[in-house]
Every structure is written in structure tokens, then in C-alpha cells.
Design a protein around this motif. Structure first.
Motif, PDB file in Angstrom:
ATOM      1  N   SER A   7      22.074   4.188   6.580  1.00  0.00           N
ATOM      2  CA  SER A   7      21.604   3.303   7.645  1.00  0.00           C
ATOM      3  C   SER A   7      21.486   1.860   7.140  1.00  0.00           C
ATOM      4  O   SER A   7      21.696   0.923   7.897  1.00  0.00           O
ATOM      5  CB  SER A   7      20.282   3.799   8.233  1.00  0.00           C
ATOM      6  N   PHE A  66      11.873   4.721   5.071  1.00  0.00           N
ATOM      7  CA  PHE A  66      13.264   5.031   5.367  1.00  0.00           C
ATOM      8  C   PHE A  66      14.100   3.763   5.524  1.00  0.00           C
ATOM      9  O   PHE A  66      15.307   3.823   5.631  1.00  0.00           O
ATOM     10  CB  PHE A  66      13.372   5.859   6.657  1.00  0.00           C
ATOM     11  N   TRP A  80       2.090   2.447  -3.464  1.00  0.00           N
ATOM     12  CA  TRP A  80       1.127   3.221  -4.253  1.00  0.00           C
ATOM     13  C   TRP A  80       0.905   4.603  -3.652  1.00  0.00           C
ATOM     14  O   TRP A  80       0.670   5.569  -4.371  1.00  0.00           O
ATOM     15  CB  TRP A  80      -0.191   2.466  -4.383  1.00  0.00           C
ATOM     16  N   ALA A  81       0.982   4.676  -2.325  1.00  0.00           N
ATOM     17  CA  ALA A  81       0.853   5.992  -1.701  1.00  0.00           C
ATOM     18  C   ALA A  81       2.003   6.895  -2.148  1.00  0.00           C
ATOM     19  O   ALA A  81       1.794   8.058  -2.499  1.00  0.00           O
ATOM     20  CB  ALA A  81       0.839   5.869  -0.184  1.00  0.00           C
ATOM     21  N   GLU A  84       6.829  -1.480   6.078  1.00  0.00           N
ATOM     22  CA  GLU A  84       6.063  -0.277   5.745  1.00  0.00           C
ATOM     23  C   GLU A  84       6.873   1.015   5.753  1.00  0.00           C
ATOM     24  O   GLU A  84       6.350   2.054   5.425  1.00  0.00           O
ATOM     25  CB  GLU A  84       4.898  -0.116   6.740  1.00  0.00           C
ATOM     26  N   ASP A  85       8.127   0.942   6.151  1.00  0.00           N
ATOM     27  CA  ASP A  85       8.851   2.186   6.414  1.00  0.00           C
ATOM     28  C   ASP A  85       9.640   2.656   5.199  1.00  0.00           C
ATOM     29  O   ASP A  85      10.538   1.975   4.720  1.00  0.00           O
ATOM     30  CB  ASP A  85       9.794   1.973   7.611  1.00  0.00           C
ATOM     31  N   GLY A 105       1.403   7.947  -5.614  1.00  0.00           N
ATOM     32  CA  GLY A 105       0.337   8.949  -5.667  1.00  0.00           C
ATOM     33  C   GLY A 105       0.820  10.308  -5.187  1.00  0.00           C
ATOM     34  O   GLY A 105       0.540  11.338  -5.806  1.00  0.00           O
ATOM     35  N   ILE A 106       1.574  10.312  -4.091  1.00  0.00           N
ATOM     36  CA  ILE A 106       2.052  11.576  -3.536  1.00  0.00           C
ATOM     37  C   ILE A 106       2.993  12.258  -4.513  1.00  0.00           C
ATOM     38  O   ILE A 106       2.902  13.470  -4.753  1.00  0.00           O
ATOM     39  CB  ILE A 106       2.737  11.330  -2.173  1.00  0.00           C
ATOM     40  N   ILE A 115      19.487  14.473   1.343  1.00  0.00           N
ATOM     41  CA  ILE A 115      19.441  14.016   2.737  1.00  0.00           C
ATOM     42  C   ILE A 115      18.785  12.635   2.809  1.00  0.00           C
ATOM     43  O   ILE A 115      19.260  11.724   3.479  1.00  0.00           O
ATOM     44  CB  ILE A 115      18.692  15.028   3.620  1.00  0.00           C
ATOM     45  N   TYR A 116      17.694  12.491   2.073  1.00  0.00           N
ATOM     46  CA  TYR A 116      17.001  11.198   2.087  1.00  0.00           C
ATOM     47  C   TYR A 116      17.921  10.081   1.607  1.00  0.00           C
ATOM     48  O   TYR A 116      17.993   9.001   2.214  1.00  0.00           O
ATOM     49  CB  TYR A 116      15.756  11.276   1.198  1.00  0.00           C
ATOM     50  N   THR A 138      16.335  18.029  -0.048  1.00  0.00           N
ATOM     51  CA  THR A 138      15.476  16.940   0.433  1.00  0.00           C
ATOM     52  C   THR A 138      15.966  15.600  -0.088  1.00  0.00           C
ATOM     53  O   THR A 138      16.149  14.651   0.678  1.00  0.00           O
ATOM     54  CB  THR A 138      14.025  17.150  -0.057  1.00  0.00           C
ATOM     55  N   ALA A 178       0.844  -1.207   0.000  1.00  0.00           N
ATOM     56  CA  ALA A 178       0.000   0.000   0.000  1.00  0.00           C
ATOM     57  C   ALA A 178       0.871   1.244   0.000  1.00  0.00           C
ATOM     58  O   ALA A 178       0.538   2.250  -0.629  1.00  0.00           O
ATOM     59  CB  ALA A 178      -0.914  -0.001   1.213  1.00  0.00           C
ATOM     60  N   VAL A 179       2.002   1.148   0.703  1.00  0.00           N
ATOM     61  CA  VAL A 179       2.854   2.329   0.809  1.00  0.00           C
ATOM     62  C   VAL A 179       3.453   2.694  -0.544  1.00  0.00           C
ATOM     63  O   VAL A 179       3.598   3.868  -0.878  1.00  0.00           O
ATOM     64  CB  VAL A 179       3.958   2.107   1.864  1.00  0.00           C
ATOM     65  N   LEU A 231      20.642   9.338   4.162  1.00  0.00           N
ATOM     66  CA  LEU A 231      20.047   8.740   5.348  1.00  0.00           C
ATOM     67  C   LEU A 231      19.729   7.261   5.134  1.00  0.00           C
ATOM     68  O   LEU A 231      20.136   6.401   5.907  1.00  0.00           O
ATOM     69  CB  LEU A 231      18.769   9.513   5.701  1.00  0.00           C
TER      70      LEU A 231
END
Lengths: 471, 522
Positions: B439, B131, B5-6, B128-129, B9-10, B431-432, B428, B2-3, B435
């Protein structure tokens, strides 16, 4: 370290969204002779840099109050003054007395957009971060989610960076005040809230909860400590107000001239079509024809005060931080629904404190956020902000959906109701944009949107009251 | 998922927000192509020259424009009039922007295919994360790639869905469905011929992997050659090319089409030097000229005027170093590819090795190609994303390359609004990227070090900040804009070229060392 890297990703994305919205239209573009809020704010810069403070609120040949006369409290005037100085330094034409009216060019737009952006970064963004960051009961992830929602909440971004206003300052100050109360720094809380009030009188919507919470907390301290605290608070309020109003305290007359500007009861019951009680009532009952303006004001005042009572008294009796936050929403909703002269934008005053509850109550908050932006649709469309409104609302909704799972473990009927409600908003949006209303009813779709939103607000009003009383 | 597709979409919603942004002339280029394909029969498409922006993409792209134009007339028929040069009504902008956004759905679909078929989830609880989860991070890095974002949705081009086709063909390679991979790539070539840069990798890989089999120890077995496989492979490729070019060959226009596609009349470098080998070459020439004049080794008369004023004209004539011909660049480019191709042939390492080959071919073309655009850096960065969850050192090179490569796109955007947008977006995304990759690979950070990077690398990347401050504030502030108008661009170009060259050498070495290690163990 990782947490701060994530935080900066969240904040920077939110800023990027704001900046992208800023590229779109603003209110009153190409609409002489009055233009819109954009011109109003620019005009205030013009007035404040060119005239001495005692002339700011007074009608004169230089200051025609009928043309966007200053009608916000002194802090706004000072802020306009500062921006005006910068504007004059960059290009004197932008604030030339009278000659600069209705100025429209890309460079000036850029300047104005930057001024909102900077205000946002200096006040609202730090306030959002503080509210969740320094909050002992949230995990790191929940802190991030809360900050993300406060920053991505589309209404404020669209109104400030699209339509054009500086709500982020007054709302940011209120958030700071709320945070201070949460940290038991009540004096700071009172201070920040006074600043908010002195930036925009609309913050009076929140005055009752602040008053009741602080007074209630004095009661709880026992007599001697309580009175002491009350006096300290009183001093704080008086000093803050006094400092803000210094240039207008020369004589009663100058104070009065400001006050008259701040509370113009001469205007109508509601500005445009608004999703509040009176406007929705007008569908069946035309109050305007039944009552004189004076009587309407009285009726509004009475009903607002009456509706304020339950949540206020409850907060006064049981002052608690969480309860206070809910009371902020309730008071703002009461004012929005029942008071005199309401702007559709004023729903933001209820939405922002609601965002503070998003971690605990994701469903009702995301629902509220979505409907509130939807209720401002007619206004946003007028400013050419349809696409950014839809996009920003979608982004916020999706972020909450996948991070806080609002529908998780909810009863089927709630899921169905929520889906239908959002679907209804989508359909109404499409219909209002695609179809032309019948000639006899040019405001048909606007009224449908406001009524639809009003029904939701009424439900949220009941729900948040329920929430406050069961906390 | 689901994430996923979110996220898709975003990102799509964000693209909508960028609709009113600054548009480069590429916007008018594509509007003109809409008009050409709409109003003329297709035998005129490659002949028409009302506008200076003649059709110079291969035929399948022209057909794509043709089908778009059929929809465009519902938005604003005036954009389809040939003589309406620089026409940009509100609906024209809306339509063209939306066409890019909608075409990107193919890219999103391809990314979905890639992350669900080719990226393994690390742990269940990460699922789901955005990051943490490798599949999601890969998806974000691809879908929300800074370069694609600003080049397609601000500058205006259609790289998104083209990258989608590339990704589709790579996914098919991962799955071993080589014929389909060949099909997708042939189609892609017929949409935009810049992908010829990486065609050698496809050629070698498909020949080696599809037509030959390997012995158990990984050696080539010549006997396993399958003529029928080669036949089918050839059929697929030729079929696609015939559909695309066939009609023009039939009409005797092939030469006309090809001169449009390959305009060698342009200079060695684009107006703004793409940060490649030639940028360093030119800069060295310029520096040597100045030093030469100072030391009286060169007489000022022999120097072309442009070189002295610091102007960056299209045709830069060299003073000290020999001038470069298109043929020379081609030879150098192929030579630079050769080791990578040989390695793919002798020591193939499956799909990941293939992606390496693609990256190395793109690198070679970018470093040494004729008239390379700065945007071509995306051809290196995008495939490289597919490798970042493999070896830590790949991730390390990627961090340097993507940061500097994305930064090198900055000169494309110079309007006041976008000047700020690009900074926000690059910050943005950088950094992403640091990060998440930091990690994932469990980076230990030392003093003055960015995650996964060495100190010199970190210092080099941080140098972007003063460089940008200089070029956007200090340079105009010092009043140097008149005298040395191109100095900031030149500095940027050279600064980035150093980093890109470094990454190229390092990546080559990494891919090469890989081979020797494997030989030792076997």
C-alpha cells in the motif's frame, strides 16, 4: 482487500498468542490423585467413547462420578465424544477406560491443546469476526479494533488455552446469538443461545436478558404478530432442547440423573476464594456458620433474583439491541456477585459481552478486562501461568490504549482513579508473588486480591446499570 | 511516538510468552559459557573444553557472559557449574530467556534512533497507524522481525542486541558521526565475528567518506586526504580491539583464541545446506551423479557412500564437480564483493548507498562463504529493511527475499508445537509486510500477482505452500522417510537457494543500474 489483509494480521496474531499460551502449564499438572480441569475434560472423552450415552451421567462401577463425573449438559458430552473418537484413533491409551486416568505426556498435551484451538477457530473466532464485521454503524478501523479486543481479551485465552477448558464454544455461541439478535434474526438468536445453554449450564447467567429481550420484542409486535413470534420462539427452543437431549429422554429417571449432575447444590457457597459478594462478606461475617446450606441457597437465590429485576424489567419494557448487550453484562455480574457456587472463571461470562461495547466505552471495558484477569490471578498462578497472564494482559491493555484511547477527553479524577486502580492491581500482583503470607493467614493475599476485585466489580455493576438505564 | 513504545512493549510481552518454547543446543552452549566465565579465570576461557560447546565468540561476548553470570547466580547457582552439562532447571531457562529479552532493549533503542532520525514521516495524519506510517512500519518490521524472533526467542541466540549495535553504527553513519559508527561496529565485531561478513563495506565507506572529501560533482578528491582523520579512526578501532584481544595477546593466547573463533575443520556447508550458491552446487553435483550412474558414464564404486544414500553429512564429497576449499570460497566471496566495494569507492551515494554496500557484502558472504549458517540470512534481511521505503524495486526484492529467507529458517524448528508456531508467525509477518509495503508503494495488482511482485515471483513464493505441505505431510505419508530422509530438507534448501540467488542478482543489478543512470544525468 486491504481490510481483509489487516483482519488476517489481527486474527493470526491473536492465534499466535493463544498458541504460545498453550505451551505453558495447565491445571492439575503433576497433582494426583484428582489433577484438574485438564484431566476432567480428558476423562469425559474417556467416559463418552467407552460407555453408552445413558450411562454417561450415572454412577456405576465403570463411571465413578466422584472422579470428575460429567456435570455439563449434553452438547459438552457430544463434543467430548467427538474428541474422544479422534483421541482413540490416534492413540487408544489416551482414552482407555480407567487406565488412562491422569495420563501426562507431551503428545497427549499437544492433542488436547489442538482440540481447544480448533474449537476456538471454529466457533469463537468466527463469532467475534461476525459481531463486528457485519455491523453497519462501525467504520472499517473500528471493526478491526473491536475484533482485536474480543480476540486479545486475555481471560478467555488464558483459561481455555492455559488452564484448560472449552469456554470458547459456549461463549462463542452466545456471541453468535447476540449477533443474530442484532441482525433481527431472533429465531437464530434463540437457536444459538439454546446451543450455548446446552454446552454449558453456566450460560444461564445470560438467560434472563435473552428471555426479556425476546419476550419484550414480542410485546412490541402487537397482539397477533406477537403471539405468533412467541410461539415460533417457543418451538425453536423446545425443538433445539429436544434434539440436544434425545438420548436422555427415554424416561424421567434418565433426564433427572442429568439434571442432578448439572445443578449440584450440595457443594459450598463458593468454590475457592472468589471476588463476589458472599466471599467478600465473609471477611466480616461468616455466613457459613450462621446458616444451613439450604438456607444459604435460598438466600442466594432470593438476592440474585432481586438484583436481576431492575435490568431485566427495563429490558423487557424497552427491548433494544444495545440495551440488550449491556443487560447481558449486568445479568452476568449479578449472578457472579450474588449467586450460589461461583467459580472465579465465571467472570468471563460478563467480560465477553462487555468487549462488544469497547468501541463506544473503551475505558470501562479495558478496566473491566484488566481487573477480571487480575481477579483470576490466584487460579492462574496455581497453573503456572503467571508470566503469560501478565504478558497477555499487558498486550491487550496496550492495544486498547493506543487504538481506542480510553483516557482521551476524560476528567482528571477519572484518569487518576484509573491509574491508581491499575497500579494497585500491579502492586498486589507483585506483593502476592514476592512476599510469603503470615502463617496465621495463608490466604491473606488471595483474599486481598478477591476483595480488591470485588470492589471494582461492584463499581462496574453500578456503572453498567447506569449505562443501561441511560441508553 | 506512543505507538512505537506500545509496539515495543507488545513485542516484548510476546517474547515472554515464548519462554517455555523448544530450545536448540545453543541454549546449552550459552549456559556453558556462563559456567566457563563464572568459574574460571579469564586466561582459561578459551582453553576450557569440558563441554563440546567451547567458547567460540570473541572476548567481548565472553565478558558479556561473565557479567550475566554474576546475575545468574541469584536465579540458580547450579547453572554455573562447569560439569552440569545440559542443565536446564526452570530458573535457568527463565534467566537465560530473560537475558535475551532484556538485552533486546538495546535493539529497541537502536530501532527508535533509526526511525526517528532516518525515516521521514509521509503525512501528518498517518502518524498513529502501524499499517501506514513509514516510521512505524519500519519499526514493526525491525522489532518484530520473524527471523530474529524465532532464532532468538525460540531457537535461542543473542542476535537481537547484536543487531542493535549494528543499527546504532548505521544510525551514526546516517548522522555523519563516523567515528562513533566505527566504534560501534568494532565493538560489534568483538562480540560476534560473523559480522566480518560486512566489514569490507565499513572499511571502504569509512576510508572514502571519513578520510577523503568529495569534489562538488561527487568525484573523489585525492588531495583532501586527512591523515589525522585516518589516525583517529584507526585509534578508535585499535583501541576497541586492544581492550578485547589485548589481554589474550599479552598472555600469548592469540593463536588459541583464533583457532576457536575460526574452526575451518567444519565442512563447506552446514548440516542443513543454507540456501546459497553451494547448495545449488551440491545439488547439481548430486543430480549429475545420479544421471551419470543411470547413463553408465560413472561407475557406482567411485561414488562415496553418503552421496548415494542421500545423507547430508557434514563433509559432502563431490563426485562430478571439483571439491571446494576454504581458500577458494574466500576468494570467490571477495570477488563477489568487489564490484560493490568499487562502486562505493568511486560513486558513493551517502548513507543509503552504504546500506546497499552492507547488504551486498552480506549477500556475497552468504552466497559463497565457507560453512554458512542459514541464520546468516538475517544479516541481509535486517539491513535491507532500512531501504524498503526508498525505491519501489528495493521493496519488491525485499518482499521476495524476506519471505523466502524467513521460510528457509523453518528446518531449525521441528518439534510439534513449534512446527505450528512458526507457520502462524511467518504467515502473520508475511501478510503484514506485503500489506504495508504494497500500500505504501501504491501497488497495482494483476491477475495471480502478489503486491509489487511479478507473476513468476508470485508463483515462486506461493510454491512454498505445496513444498511445506509435501515435506510435513506428504513425504512421511508416502513412507519415504526411511528411504530418502533428507529429501525434504534438500528440496527446501534448493528451492530457497534459487530465490535467494535471484534476489542477489536482481539487487546487484539494481544497485549497479543506479550508478549508470546517475552518470548519464551528470
Amino acid at each position: 482487500m486491504q481490510f481483509y489483509a489487516k483482519l488476517s494480521v489481527v486474527v493470526l496474531s491473536a492465534l499466535a498468542i493463544r498458541w504460545s499460551i498453550a505451551k505453558h502449564g495447565y491445571s492439575g499438572y503433576n497433582k494426583p490423585p484428582m489433577y484438574g480441569d485438564f484431566e476432567a475434560q480428558r476423562h469425559w472423552m474417556e467416559i463418552t467413547v467407552n460407555l453408552p450415552p445413558n450411562q454417561w451421567y450415572k454412577n456405576s462401577t465403570e463411571n465413578d462420578l466422584l472422579y470428575w463425573g460429567l456435570d455439563y449438559p449434553p452438547l459438552t458430552a457430544y463434543h467430548s465424544y467427538l474428541c474422544g473418537l479422534v483421541a482413540r484413533w490416534i492413540n487408544p491409551d489416551w482414552v482407555a477406560l480407567k487406565d488412562s486416568r491422569g495420563i501426562q505426556n507431551e503428545q497427549h498435551k499437544l492433542f488436547m491443546r489442538y482440540s481447544v484451538f480448533i474449537a476456538d477457530i471454529l466457533v469463537y473466532v468466527p463469532a467475534c469476526i461476525l459481531c463486528f464485521l457485519i455491523h453497519h454503524s462501525y467504520s472499517d478501523n473500528n471493526k478491526l479494533k473491536g475484533i482485536a479486543v474480543l480476540l486479545l481479551q486475555p481471560g478467555l485465552a488464558l483459561i481455555d488455552h492455559g488452564h484448560f477448558q472449552y469456554n470458547s464454544i459456549s461463549l462463542g455461541l452466545t456471541l453468535l446469538a447476540t449477533w443474530a439478535l442484532g441482525q433481527h434474526l431472533d429465531l437464530f438468536g434463540a437457536f444459538f443461545f439454546c446451543l450455548a445453554l446446552n454446552y454449558k449450564q453456566m450460560e444461564l447467567y445470560h438467560a434472563m436478558p435473552f428471555f426479556c429481550y425476546l419476550l419484550g420484542s414480542c410485546f412490541q409486535k402487537g397482539i397477533s404478530h406477537g403471539i405468533m413470534k412467541l410461539m415460533m420462539l417457543g418451538m425453536m427452543v423446545i425443538i433445539t432442547f429436544g434434539l440436544c437431549w434425545v438420548p436422555f429422554l427415554e424416561n424421567l429417571e434418565s433426564t433427572r440423573s442429568v439434571l442432578v449432575r448439572l445443578f449440584p447444590f450440595g457443594r459450598g457457597l463458593y468454590e475457592d476464594k472468589v471476588a463476589n459478594f458472599w466471599c467478600s462478606l465473609s471477611v466480616v461475617l461468616k455466613l457459613k456458620e450462621l446458616l444451613t446450606t439450604d438456607n444459604t441457597v435460598l438466600l442466594c437465590l432470593a438476592s440474585t433474583l432481586l438484583m436481576l429485576l431492575p435490568s431485566s424489567l427495563h429490558l423487557l419494557r424497552y427491548p433494544g439491541v444495545q440495551r440488550f448487550k449491556v443487560a447481558l453484562i449486568n445479568a452476568a455480574l449479578v449472578f457472579f456477585l450474588f449467586s450460589f457456587q461461583v467459580h472465579e472463571k465465571s467472570i468471563l461470562i460478563a467480560v465477553i459481552p462487555a468487549c462488544l461495547l469497547v468501541v463506544e466505552h473503551p475505558l470501562v471495558v479495558t478496566w473491566f478486562i484488566t481487573i477480571s484477569t487480575f481477579s483470576m490471578l490466584p487460579l492462574l498462578v496455581k497453573d503456572g501461568l503467571l508470566i503469560p497472564s501478565v504478558a497477555a494482559t499487558f498486550i491487550c491493555y496496550e492495544v486498547i490504549r493506543v487504538t481506542l484511547h480510553p483516557l482521551h477527553n476524560k476528567a482528571t479524577w477519572i484518569r487518576v482513579l484509573h491509574t491508581l486502580s491499575i497500579l494497585g492491581a500491579i502492586i498486589l500482583t507483585v506483593v502476592s508473588q514476592v512476599l510469603t503470607p503470615p502463617e496465621k493467614l495463608p490466604d491473606l493475599f488471595t483474599l486481598m486480591i478477591t476483595t480488591y476485585s470485588f470492589l471494582h466489580y461492584a463499581a462496574f455493576f453500578v456503572y453498567f446499570h447506569y449505562l443501561q438505564f441511560t441508553l | 511516538m506512543a505507538v512505537f513504545w506500545a509496539v515495543a512493549g507488545i513485542v516484548t510481552a510476546f517474547k515472554l510468552l515464548l519462554i517455555p518454547s523448544y530450545r536448540s543446543t545453543d541454549f546449552e552452549v550459552h549456559r556453558n559459557w556462563l559456567a566457563i566465565t563464572y568459574s574460571l579465570p579469564f586466561d582459561q576461557w578459551y582453553r576450557e573444553k569440558t563441554s563440546e560447546w567451547t567458547l567460540d565468540y570473541p572476548p567481548l561476548f565472553a565478558w558479556f557472559e561473565f557479567y550475566l553470570s554474576q546475575l545468574a547466580r541469584f536465579f540458580d547457582p547450579n547453572m554455573l557449574v562447569l560439569s552440569n552439562l545440559n542443565y536446564a532447571s526452570e530458573n535457568t531457562i527463565l534467566f537465560q530467556r530473560l537475558s535475551v529479552i532484556v538485552a533486546d532493549l538495546l535493539y529497541i533503542y537502536a530501532v527508535k534512533q533509526f526511525v526517528s532520525k532516518c525515516v521521514k514521516a509521509k503525512k501528518k495524519e498517518d502518524i498513529e497507524d502501524i499499517f501506514v506510517n513509514p516510521a512505524l512500519v519500519t519499526a514493526v518490521l525491525l522489532i518484530a522481525n520473524f527471523g530474529l524472533f524465532i532464532v532468538d526467542h525460540i531457537h535461542f541466540q543473542y542476535n537481537g542486541f547484536l543487531s542493535g549495535m549494528l543499527l546504532m553504527s548505521i544510525v551514526r553513519i546516517y548522522e555523519g558521526r563516523n567515528l562513533e559508527a566505527a566504534f560501534w561496529f568494532s565493538v560489534l565485531l568483538n562480540f560476534k565475528h560473523i559480522y566480518l561478513y560486512i566489514a569490507p563495506a565499513y572499511f571502504v565507506y569509512l576510508l572514502r567518506y571519513h578520510c577523503f572529501a568529495s569534489t562538488p560533482d561527487g568525484k573523489l578528491s585525492l588531495r583532501s586526504f586527512s591523515l589525522s582523520k585516518l589516525f583517529w579512526l584507526g585509534t578508535v578501532v585499535i583501541f576497541v580491539f586492544m581492550v578485547s584481544f589485548g589481554p589474550f595477546i599479552y598472555m600469548g593466547q592469540l593463536e588459541q583464541v583464533l583457532t576457536r573463533l575460526f574452526p575451518f575443520k567444519r565442512g563447506l556447508c552446514h548440516a542443513y545446506w543454507a540456501p546459497n550458491f553451494w547448495a545449488l552446487y551440491n545439488a547439481f553435483d548430486k543430480a549429475a551423479t545420479i544421471v551419470g550412474v543411470r547413463l553408465n558414464l560413472l561407475s557406482p564404486e567411485v561414488i562415496p557412500q553418503a552421496a548415494m544414500t542421500g545423507g547430508m553429512v557434514q563433509e559432502y564429497s563431490h563426485t562430478v564437480l571439483p571439491s571446494v576449499s576454504p581458500l577458494a570460497t574466500m576468494v570467490v566471496t571477495l570477488l563477489a564483493m568487489l564490484p560493490a566495494l568499487i562502486q562505493m569507492w568511486t560513486n558513493p551515494k551517502g548513507p543509503a548507498g552504504f546500506v546497499r554496500g552492507v547488504v551486498l557484502c552480506a549477500f556475497a558472504s552468504f552466497m559463497f562463504g565457507w560453512h554458512v549458517h542459514e541464520k546468516a540470512i538475517l544479516l541481509i534481511i535486517l539491513p535491507m529493511i532500512l531501504l524498503v521505503f526508498g525505491k519501489q524495486r528495493d521493496a519488491q526484492i525485499f518482499l521476495v527475499l524476506s519471505t523466502i529467507g524467513h521460510y528457509s529458517l523453518f528446518p531449525l524448528f521441528f518439534t510439534p508445537f513449534e512446527n505450528f508456531t512458526k507457520v502462524l508467525l511467518l504467515a502473520t509477518s508475511t501478510i503484514y509486510t506485503f500489506l504495508t509495503l504494497g500500500s505504501f508503494h501504491g501497488a497495482q495488482r494483476g491477475f495471480l500477482q502478489l503486491p509489487l511482485l511479478t507473476t513468476p515471483e508470485s508463483v515462486y513464493l506461493s510454491g512454498i505452500v505445496p513444498l511445506q505441505v509435501y515435506s510435513s505431510f506428504l513425504h512421511p505419508f508416502l513412507g519415504l522417510e526411511r528411504r530418502l530422509p533428507f529429501l525434504p530438507l534438500l528440496l527446501m534448501s534448493v528451492y530457497c537457494a534459487v530465490g535467494v540467488t535471484y534476489c542477489w542478482v536482481k539487487f546487484y543489478k539494481l544497485s549497479w543500474d543506479d550508478k549508470t543512470k546517475k552518470l548519464k544525468t551528470s
